[in-house]
Design a protein around this motif. Structure first.
Motif, mmCIF file in Angstrom:
data_model
loop_
_atom_site.group_PDB
_atom_site.id
_atom_site.type_symbol
_atom_site.label_atom_id
_atom_site.label_comp_id
_atom_site.label_asym_id
_atom_site.label_seq_id
_atom_site.Cartn_x
_atom_site.Cartn_y
_atom_site.Cartn_z
ATOM 1 N N ARG A 103 37.728 36.177 44.847
ATOM 2 C CA ARG A 103 39.100 36.690 44.844
ATOM 3 C C ARG A 103 39.097 38.183 45.154
ATOM 4 N NH1 ARG A 103 42.018 34.949 39.445
ATOM 5 N NH2 ARG A 103 43.523 36.370 40.382
ATOM 6 N N ARG A 104 40.014 38.569 46.030
ATOM 7 C CA ARG A 104 40.129 39.967 46.422
ATOM 8 C C ARG A 104 41.271 40.617 45.678
ATOM 9 N NH1 ARG A 104 42.042 41.736 52.357
ATOM 10 N NH2 ARG A 104 43.996 41.037 51.420
ATOM 11 N N GLU A 105 41.010 41.784 45.141
ATOM 12 C CA GLU A 105 42.035 42.570 44.454
ATOM 13 C C GLU A 105 42.204 43.900 45.173
ATOM 14 O OE1 GLU A 105 41.246 43.030 40.344
ATOM 15 O OE2 GLU A 105 41.650 40.924 39.863
ATOM 16 N N GLN A 106 43.445 44.298 45.305
ATOM 17 C CA GLN A 106 43.771 45.534 46.023
ATOM 18 C C GLN A 106 44.319 46.556 45.041
ATOM 19 O OE1 GLN A 106 46.233 45.061 49.519
ATOM 20 N NE2 GLN A 106 47.140 47.083 49.253
ATOM 21 N N HIS A 107 43.777 47.759 45.096
ATOM 22 C CA HIS A 107 44.218 48.866 44.241
ATOM 23 C C HIS A 107 44.627 50.032 45.137
ATOM 24 C CE1 HIS A 107 42.555 46.840 40.659
ATOM 25 N NE2 HIS A 107 41.509 46.550 41.437
ATOM 26 N N THR A 108 45.818 50.542 44.905
ATOM 27 C CA THR A 108 46.340 51.656 45.708
ATOM 28 C C THR A 108 46.654 52.826 44.772
ATOM 29 O OG1 THR A 108 47.330 50.087 47.263
ATOM 30 C CG2 THR A 108 48.102 52.357 47.346
ATOM 31 N N GLU A 109 46.196 54.032 45.146
ATOM 32 C CA GLU A 109 46.475 55.218 44.340
ATOM 33 C C GLU A 109 46.737 56.413 45.266
ATOM 34 O OE1 GLU A 109 42.210 57.044 43.245
ATOM 35 O OE2 GLU A 109 42.584 55.057 42.314
ATOM 36 N N ARG A 110 47.600 57.279 44.799
ATOM 37 C CA ARG A 110 47.944 58.455 45.606
ATOM 38 C C ARG A 110 46.933 59.556 45.340
ATOM 39 N NH1 ARG A 110 53.681 61.397 44.833
ATOM 40 N NH2 ARG A 110 52.627 62.064 42.914
ATOM 41 N N HIS A 129 35.685 39.731 43.566
ATOM 42 C CA HIS A 129 35.112 39.205 42.331
ATOM 43 C C HIS A 129 34.907 37.704 42.485
ATOM 44 C CE1 HIS A 129 35.965 42.975 40.181
ATOM 45 N NE2 HIS A 129 37.148 42.960 40.769
ATOM 46 N N PRO A 130 33.967 37.144 41.761
ATOM 47 C CA PRO A 130 33.799 35.689 41.784
ATOM 48 C C PRO A 130 35.079 34.987 41.317
ATOM 49 C CG PRO A 130 31.912 36.761 40.749
ATOM 50 C CD PRO A 130 32.949 37.816 40.937
ATOM 51 N N PHE A 131 35.160 33.696 41.653
ATOM 52 C CA PHE A 131 36.368 32.947 41.288
ATOM 53 C C PHE A 131 36.575 32.949 39.784
ATOM 54 C CE2 PHE A 131 38.801 28.961 40.733
ATOM 55 C CZ PHE A 131 39.872 29.266 41.533
ATOM 56 N N PHE A 132 35.519 32.786 39.019
ATOM 57 C CA PHE A 132 35.545 32.952 37.564
ATOM 58 C C PHE A 132 34.626 34.111 37.214
ATOM 59 C CE2 PHE A 132 36.771 28.446 37.874
ATOM 60 C CZ PHE A 132 37.903 28.444 37.061
ATOM 61 N N ASP A 133 35.208 35.106 36.528
ATOM 62 C CA ASP A 133 34.451 36.320 36.191
ATOM 63 C C ASP A 133 34.835 36.743 34.777
ATOM 64 O OD1 ASP A 133 33.004 38.619 36.114
ATOM 65 O OD2 ASP A 133 33.918 39.557 37.864
ATOM 66 N N GLU A 134 33.871 36.682 33.869
ATOM 67 C CA GLU A 134 34.152 37.036 32.472
ATOM 68 C C GLU A 134 34.518 38.507 32.316
ATOM 69 O OE1 GLU A 134 30.828 35.943 30.114
ATOM 70 O OE2 GLU A 134 31.044 33.779 30.467
ATOM 71 N N SER A 135 34.010 39.343 33.209
ATOM 72 C CA SER A 135 34.278 40.778 33.076
ATOM 73 C C SER A 135 35.727 41.151 33.385
ATOM 74 C CB SER A 135 33.339 41.569 33.993
ATOM 75 O OG SER A 135 33.593 41.237 35.363
ATOM 76 N N LEU A 145 41.805 29.271 36.803
ATOM 77 C CA LEU A 145 41.857 27.896 36.303
ATOM 78 C C LEU A 145 43.140 27.205 36.753
ATOM 79 C CD1 LEU A 145 40.604 25.689 34.568
ATOM 80 C CD2 LEU A 145 41.758 26.690 32.581
ATOM 81 N N ALA A 146 44.251 27.920 36.747
ATOM 82 C CA ALA A 146 45.520 27.341 37.189
ATOM 83 C C ALA A 146 45.465 26.965 38.664
ATOM 84 C CB ALA A 146 46.665 28.329 36.936
ATOM 85 N N ARG A 147 44.837 27.809 39.484
ATOM 86 C CA ARG A 147 44.690 27.492 40.908
ATOM 87 C C ARG A 147 43.812 26.272 41.124
ATOM 88 N NH1 ARG A 147 48.716 29.326 43.908
ATOM 89 N NH2 ARG A 147 49.068 31.573 43.609
ATOM 90 N N LEU A 148 42.820 26.093 40.269
ATOM 91 C CA LEU A 148 41.914 24.956 40.401
ATOM 92 C C LEU A 148 42.569 23.652 39.939
ATOM 93 C CD1 LEU A 148 39.043 23.921 41.026
ATOM 94 C CD2 LEU A 148 38.439 24.479 38.646
#
Length: 250
Positions: A103-110, A129-135, A145-148
């Motif tokens: 899974r890709r996460e996008q972070h934007t900051e000025r 990040h992996p599909f399931f990531d405890e961190s 889990l909902a997507r699965l």
């Protein structure tokens, strides 16, 4: 989405639910109802509001069909629920396949802002990040889990709808074969043929009686009597376009 809104006593004749569906399929439908509720809870925990709403509506339709020993279950409702569930399952499966690799996460900051010119600089950072990531915490993993779960539940609903709907079709075909062509009152000989139990004669046939047994008169045909004694007396002397002409306005 199709929501059944039929009320008891609405005057519409409902098709009977096959006995095999009531006795053997009902337990699987109740299991599906519980699975739909659990899936909705998981989706709410993962903040997938629209998916949870759709799953909740599906659970309501299943409960509506199952109440009173599957009294409200019908072939059309099963078909529509199955089609909508299959379509939703395809969409969820496409999204799931795009996330399985990570899974890709996008972070934007000025990073900079110039008051004189009004220009602003932003920094965009992508994280994989992996599909399931405890961190990543509970919310991240509940979303995964909902997507699965969602496509699995939707395809299961569609398969169960197809299974029960096939028994409606089988019972309908068996009922038609048992009734046969004479079940409509003997009108199967067409125009000009012999009638059935209602005395229905064809047009231009052998002069069958109208009204069944008794003193009914014959209509049409070569050997039948005319319809009524008055026609018997006048038919021998009647000539079309005959007689003496009369002058009008003289």
């Amino acid at each position: 989405m199709v929501i059944p809104l039929g009320a008891p006593g609405d005057g519409l004749e409902r098709e009977p639910v096959p006995t095999h569906v009531r006795e053997h399929h009902a337990k699987w439908w109740w299991c599906l109802f519980v699975v739909l509720l659990m899936s909705m809870i998981i989706q709410l925990a993962g903040q997938a509001i629209f998916s949870a709403l759709y799953t909740g509506i599906s659970a309501y339709i299943v409960w509506y069909m199952l109440r009173d020993s599957c009294k409200e279950m019908s072939a059309i409702c099963l078909m529509m629920l199955g089609l909508m569930s299959a379509m939703q399952g395809v969409f969820d499966l496409i999204i799931l396949c795009s996330m399985l690799g990570g899974r890709r996460e996008q972070h934007t900051e000025r990073t900079h802002y110039d008051e004189k010119t009004g220009s602003t600089e932003y920094k965009v950072r992508f994280e994989w990040h992996p599909f399931f990531d405890e961190s990543q915490g509970t919310l991240y993993n509940m979303q995964s889990l909902a997507r699965l779960v969602s496509p699995i539940v939707m395809f299961t609903t569609a398969a169960l709808c197809y299974w029960s709907h096939s028994y409606f079709e089988t019972e309908m075909l068996e009922s038609e074969s048992v009734m046969g062509p004479d079940a409509l009152g003997g009108f199967g000989d067409g125009f000009g043929g012999g009638g059935g139990p209602y005395g229905a004669a064809g047009y231009g046939g052998g002069g069958q009686r109208v009204g069944g047994s008794g003193g009914g008169q014959r209509l049409g045909g070569g050997g039948g009597n005319p319809a009524g004694p008055a026609a018997t007396r006048g038919s021998a002397h009647f000539a079309p376009f005959g007689g003496q002409g009369q002058r009008l306005g003289a």
